[in-house]
Design an enzyme around this catalytic site. Sequence first.
Site, PDB file in Angstrom:
ATOM      1  N   GLY A 106       0.822  -1.203   0.000  1.00  0.00           N
ATOM      2  CA  GLY A 106       0.000   0.000   0.000  1.00  0.00           C
ATOM      3  C   GLY A 106       0.849   1.241   0.000  1.00  0.00           C
TER       4      GLY A 106
ATOM      5  N   GLY B 106       0.630   5.509   1.237  1.00  0.00           N
ATOM      6  CA  GLY B 106      -0.070   6.582   1.929  1.00  0.00           C
ATOM      7  C   GLY B 106       0.693   7.871   1.799  1.00  0.00           C
ATOM      8  N   GLY B 107       0.195   8.903   2.502  1.00  0.00           N
ATOM      9  CA  GLY B 107       0.818  10.201   2.405  1.00  0.00           C
ATOM     10  C   GLY B 107       2.230  10.235   2.961  1.00  0.00           C
TER      11      GLY B 107
ATOM     12  N   LYS C 113       7.922  -0.170   6.171  1.00  0.00           N
ATOM     13  CA  LYS C 113       7.418   1.124   5.711  1.00  0.00           C
ATOM     14  C   LYS C 113       8.589   1.988   5.276  1.00  0.00           C
ATOM     15  CE  LYS C 113       4.213   4.824   6.510  1.00  0.00           C
ATOM     16  NZ  LYS C 113       3.060   5.279   7.277  1.00  0.00           N
TER      17      LYS C 113
ATOM     18  N   ASP D 268      -2.966  10.291  13.944  1.00  0.00           N
ATOM     19  CA  ASP D 268      -3.618   9.924  12.677  1.00  0.00           C
ATOM     20  C   ASP D 268      -4.523   8.708  12.885  1.00  0.00           C
ATOM     21  OD1 ASP D 268      -4.250  10.348  10.030  1.00  0.00           O
ATOM     22  OD2 ASP D 268      -2.556   9.209   9.243  1.00  0.00           O
TER      23      ASP D 268
END
Length: 542
Positions: free
Chosen positions: A22, A24-25, A44, A142
């Site tokens: 995936g 993300g920002g 990540k 978040d």
Amino acid sequence: MGTEGDSFRVIAGRYRLEARLGRGGMGVVWRATDQLLERRVAVKELTQDTSLSADEARLRRDRTLREARAVAQLRHPHIIVVHDVVEDDQRPYIVMELTDGDSLADRISRDGPVDAEEAARIGIALLGALGTAHAAGVLHRDIKPANVLMEDSTDRIVLTDFGIAQVEGATTLTESGSFVGSPEYTAPERMSGIRTGPESDLWSLGALLCTALSGESPFRRDSLGGILHAVVMDEVRPPAQAAPLLPVVRGLLERDPERRLDAAEAERMLRAFRATGRTPKLSAGYSPARHQDRREEPGRDATPTASRRTAASRMDAARTADKPARPAGRSVLVAAVLVAALAGAGVSAAALLMNSGEGGGGAPGSTATATAAVSGTAGATVSPGTTAPSRSSRTAPSGYRLAHDPRGFSLAVRDDFTRTEQGERVFYLSPGETFRLGVRVVDPEPGGPLAVMRRADAAGPSSNPGYRDGRVTETVHGQQVAALWEFTWDGFSAAEGPRHTYDLCWEEGGRMYDVWVSAPVGKLRMAKEYFDVALDTFTPGV
């Protein structure tokens, strides 16, 4: 998707990145293999900001590594396990456990909203995770459904993606000029630029619970400006599906962080609901633990900190400005607060002020200023201590008109909706009848709204072809007891296709009101917006 072979990238001489899971920002997540321990992991890879100078990039990288290492010290069954924090080619990577499930966002998208029992279970797990993080001085910042994993093999709930977490006392990314986080789940004090604490994560949890129960954040709008306005200024209106957990949701979505429900009481209430199945109540004499700490800790000054005084004064100003007696002052305040919030998001302050009515774009004296970018509605639920405008003083949002119906009620509908009657029912229809908004006004019926909706649910298969997934929920509308009925059906023709209906029924002033919207299953977000606007602006006896 990667394939076996030499094309795999190995970082830090140990972790082989195999397939992208995936993006993300804050970066890209990879499925990987720890070649030293021969185990599957998630890695990540944090993105680099090419606009930064070399010194700025180094400082950000150092801070990211420092805060990631702090997160790696957290140990809790509902917090993602961080195995390692490494740097490769001057880029930071976080190595985490690999879970075998989807995110809560994916599950809601695939299976629909969860029931109150499951939402309470999720809330308890996340409160435990946040308690551990906050005790260690780590703020997540978040909290949202996409950052909650649901492990398939164990049904374990896992809070992940501490990629923008803040260690207490550190300079935040927001303070350096870039807003981070997801606006629909971000607390108003963060939007207003006030330095925040653990209570900001609790607001985000309240918004997450609403999404889990209804399928959509209560602050969802069609533009960033609209979202920020909804979070900072609009009345907070939890979805009808939140009724079983309403005291918890309302407490977590209290705008004043000093009055927000604390983690311990929220967890107690959720556990009470799971044990009894009844809507939980606040403990007798409850006040937030942070207030008790200030009163009861010997030698500690009971005066709020400067940042909290600023937060309280802004919240008090917002409440005063919400009163309809001073519309011009309210427009200035809305613009000022939104300018502060939008500045970190890169939105033009000049454009905002043009939409606020101060630049000639709004009607003189309008109480709906600064909402040109807002698609949606202010809600009918009022936080303790606030003053709600009367329904008769409400105006239609941009793109809507206030329809004064000859049947004796008014409501806001889209500009292009047309009116028609069918017996005792009134319809407002979109072009092509894609969206059908209906209203029925009758004398009260036996058993009240809940019994009426249950009888309608029982008759659903005979009145709606392909009727399925019917659900009736007791809730409230303003100060009135109400019932929400939702269902899916096949439409009246094959060309029309599957549709979904939201239907709310309540009694008021000796009459029973029934308002519903029907729409194709692929257009439910717009349908929910039309439904919410109609309910929020609905005024009987007009």
